[in-house]
Design an enzyme around this catalytic site. Structure first.
Site, PDB file in Angstrom:
ATOM      1  N   CYS A 295     -11.761  -2.726  -8.235  1.00 12.25           N
ATOM      2  CA  CYS A 295     -10.352  -2.559  -7.869  1.00 12.25           C
ATOM      3  C   CYS A 295     -10.157  -1.832  -6.540  1.00 12.25           C
ATOM      4  O   CYS A 295      -9.112  -1.991  -5.902  1.00 12.25           O
ATOM      5  CB  CYS A 295      -9.562  -1.883  -8.988  1.00 12.25           C
ATOM      6  SG  CYS A 295     -10.326  -0.456  -9.761  1.00 12.25           S
TER       7      CYS A 295
ATOM      8  N   ASP B 205      -1.686  -0.717   5.880  1.00 12.84           N
ATOM      9  CA  ASP B 205      -1.863  -0.122   7.209  1.00 12.84           C
ATOM     10  C   ASP B 205      -3.301  -0.143   7.701  1.00 12.84           C
ATOM     11  O   ASP B 205      -3.556   0.281   8.825  1.00 12.84           O
ATOM     12  CB  ASP B 205      -1.321   1.316   7.233  1.00 12.84           C
ATOM     13  CG  ASP B 205      -2.132   2.250   6.350  1.00 12.84           C
ATOM     14  OD1 ASP B 205      -2.570   1.808   5.268  1.00 12.84           O
ATOM     15  OD2 ASP B 205      -2.340   3.411   6.749  1.00 12.84           O
TER      16      ASP B 205
ATOM     17  N   ASP C  94      -0.023   5.081   0.756  1.00 14.19           N
ATOM     18  CA  ASP C  94      -0.190   6.117   1.784  1.00 14.19           C
ATOM     19  C   ASP C  94      -0.365   5.495   3.161  1.00 14.19           C
ATOM     20  O   ASP C  94      -1.283   4.726   3.400  1.00 14.19           O
ATOM     21  CB  ASP C  94      -1.394   6.995   1.444  1.00 14.19           C
ATOM     22  CG  ASP C  94      -1.226   7.652   0.073  1.00 14.19           C
ATOM     23  OD1 ASP C  94      -0.066   7.890  -0.334  1.00 14.19           O
ATOM     24  OD2 ASP C  94      -2.249   7.905  -0.588  1.00 14.19           O
TER      25      ASP C  94
ATOM     26  N   ASP D  12       0.858  -1.167   0.000  1.00 13.45           N
ATOM     27  CA  ASP D  12       0.000   0.000   0.000  1.00 13.45           C
ATOM     28  C   ASP D  12       0.912   1.239   0.000  1.00 13.45           C
ATOM     29  O   ASP D  12       2.054   1.173   0.452  1.00 13.45           O
ATOM     30  CB  ASP D  12      -0.877  -0.041   1.257  1.00 13.45           C
ATOM     31  CG  ASP D  12      -1.629   1.246   1.450  1.00 13.45           C
ATOM     32  OD1 ASP D  12      -2.337   1.662   0.517  1.00 13.45           O
ATOM     33  OD2 ASP D  12      -1.488   1.853   2.533  1.00 13.45           O
TER      34      ASP D  12
HETATM   35 ZN   LIG Z   1     -11.325   1.110  -8.737  1.00 14.46          ZN
END
Ligand SMILES: [Zn+2]
Length: 576
Positions: A132, A159, A47, A45
């Site tokens: 997604c 996170d 951020d 991930d």
């Molecule tokens: Zn998406």
């Protein structure tokens, strides 16, 4: 460079090249570094995981890596792992920044943290209902595809809970690195938790190293492996048993009566010795000296050159090791925290929290047995041993609900099971309710809400055959969950937290975990729920099962299992 999905950019063109690299890495152990590679790729991930979270940041100047990020990522690169970023960027949909802003921010991330092999970005907002946006697993599937591997060979570091849900729903492993913004429930539900990004990387590399055996010439002769206890215990030991079988001329499995049917389905097993061990079974039987002499004689007659004793962490291998010594077996390996004296030749130790199949594989590796390079560390069954499904089961594509369990605290509460059947059947799913001969009353009651009752019609083999044709299995933490994992069938796991999910959850198969992971029964190992009302599971809303099936890409009323995502690796068959 990154390619935002669905915002007009062409797909990455490096895919074939990457796949070729991947293939060459798999066939050449020198390049692959780990003869039994547990993972090919680490998905991260962005951020809050790689860089400090600056909400809707479109400014490259504000990119701040988390402490130790560059060094940690370089350790993964040095180990031969591919890296991809999987990131929700709904700021695009909301117009908070442009695609060009995002490109510049991601370029700055690469400048500070080094190159990533793939960028997978969801540009949508929550109302778009895309496939997604995490917790949906679409980015995990896309990243695995772009890297030329499978989701089950990936581990995702994130996170928040949405990262862990997306990983599990794709069949990938997950490591949560909580921040102050991470909710306690998300931490409780995570399969693994790390203190920071470098710690997450250390955990991943440790898991890879644990199951990697030094290259050893195949040994000749008979190897005895022991795995007592129930069907689920035997099933999760399957990858380790295959590893031992790969180097043995003949593999004999010592199991108990409750594990016999599962043992029959395992690839690599040439012969089974069924013998209850009174110090393993609960309730424990008295030790009968004559019976133990009989067992020792039987084991001695095998003429095994080696024995590998598999156990759960709360079981001691030492009583059996003593009998094996008395049977004259020259080399004995086991995991033992207790001092083994001369009872073990290979005394192995494993940190807590490792998934059970990996824990067993790590013992096989310590004993010198690795999975062949073309075998995958997931659970598997012998397809040729599956019997026909019971008459009237219906066309494939149904959802199996298995409400019972030999351990009461881990079963789905009957009242909840009934409501799940009602909700699923109203939504157009065909529900098949399964249970053992002693659970006919339960399955009849549950199936009356709108399902087909197969209670008492299935031994373990028939149950596996029924699950093999299902779109998904809804089940507590019990043996059938591991059958589904071995068959590549998605699992909605009603998981009572009496034992750790990361250790006992369905392994390397698309899974959605439901239930209160922080309930008072957590880590008690209780066999009967110690909390009135069994709240960890009874509070689950049946609608959550519907949501879970959608996340797993399992549609209602499919005449065939329709997998919205690329299929999980082929199952069954193979090996003797
Ligand atoms: Zn998406």
């Amino acid at each position: 460079m990154f390619t935002p999905r669905g915002v007009g950019n062409p797909p990455p063109v490096r895919r074939d090249h990457e796949r070729d690299q991947y293939r060459s890495a798999r066939v050449d152990p020198g390049a692959g570094r780990f003869p039994c590679g547990l993972f090919d790729a680490v998905l991260l991930d962005r951020d809050g995981t790689l860089i400090e979270d600056v909400p809707y940041n479109g400014d490259p100047e504000k990119v701040r890596p988390v402490p130790g990020a560059r060094e940690a990522l370089d350790r993964l690169r040095a180990a031969g792992l591919r890296l991809a970023v999987v990131s929700n960027q709904s700021g695009l949909a909301r117009g908070f920044f442009t695609v060009e802003d995002l490109r510049r921010v991601n370029a700055r991330v690469e400048e500070l943290l080094g190159p990533f092999d793939s960028w997978q970005i969801c540009p949508h907002g929550e109302p778009d209902g895309c496939v997604c946006r995490k917790p949906a697993p679409g980015l995990v599937h896309a990243a695995a595809r772009a890297l030329g591997t499978l989701p089950t060979r990936c581990v995702l570091v994130g996170d928040i809970g949405a990262d862990m849900i997306a990983a599990a729903a794709a069949g990938a492993a997950g490591v949560l690195v909580p921040t102050p913004a991470t909710r306690a429930a998300e931490v409780a539900a995570a399969p693994a938790v790390a203190g920071d990004l470098p710690d997450a990387v250390t955990q991943i590399l440790r898991r890879i190293h644990l199951v990697a055996a030094p290259a050893a010439p195949p040994r000749r002769g008979t190897v005895l492996v022991a795995r007592s206890d129930a069907a689920g215990d035997v099933l999760v030991t399957g990858p380790a048993i295959r590893a031992v079988a790969a180097g043995a001329q003949r593999l004999v499995l010592l199991c108990g009566p409750r594990g016999r049917a599962a043992a029959e389905l395992l690839p690599g097993v040439d012969e089974i010795v069924e013998w209850p061990l009174p110090w393993i079974d609960a309730p424990a039987a008295a030790v009968d000296p004559g019976d133990m002499r009989g067992l020792t004689d039987r084991l001695a007659a095998l003429g095994a050159q080696e024995a590998v004793v598999f156990t759960s962490f709360h079981q001691s291998p030492l009583p059996l090791a003593l009998l094996l010594r008395m049977a004259g077996i020259p080399r004995i390996s086991a995991i033992s925290d207790d001092y083994p004296g001369t009872l073990l030749d290979v005394r192995h130790r494993v940190p807590v929290g490792v998934p059970e199949p990996e824990r067993a594989l790590s013992l096989a590796a310590a004993a010198g047995h690795a999975l062949p390079a073309d075998d995958e560390p997931g659970l598997r069954l012998r397809a040729d041993r599956l019997p026909p499904v019971p008459a009237g089961t219906g066309e494939p594509g149904y959802v199996v609900l298995h409400p019972g369990s030999s351990v009461e605290s881990r079963a789905c509460p009957p009242e909840l099971a009934t409501r799940i059947v009602r909700v699923l059947s109203a939504a157009g799913y065909r529900v098949v309710v399964t249970g053992g001969p002693g659970e006919r009353e339960l399955t009849a009651r549950v199936a009356a809400a709108g399902g087909l009752d197969l209670g008492g019609c299935t031994g373990l083999g028939e149950l596996a055959a029924v699950i093999a044709r299902a779109g998904a299995l809804v089940v507590g933490n019990t043996g059938p969950a591991h059958l589904a994992a071995a068959l590549g069938i998605p699992v909605v796991s009603l998981f009572a937290p009496t034992v750790p999910f990361g250790q006992w959850g369905p392994y390397r198969v698309p899974t959605v975990r439901l239930g209160d992971a922080g309930a008072a029964c957590r880590d008690t190992r209780a066999t009967r729920c110690p909390v009135p009302g069994h709240p960890c599971l009874s509070a689950v809303e049946p609608g959550r099962v519907l949501e879970a099936l959608r996340l797993l890409g399992v549609p209602a009323d499919a005449s065939e299992p329709v997998v919205a995502w690329p299929a999980v690796p082929a199952t069954g068959g193979v090996m003797r």
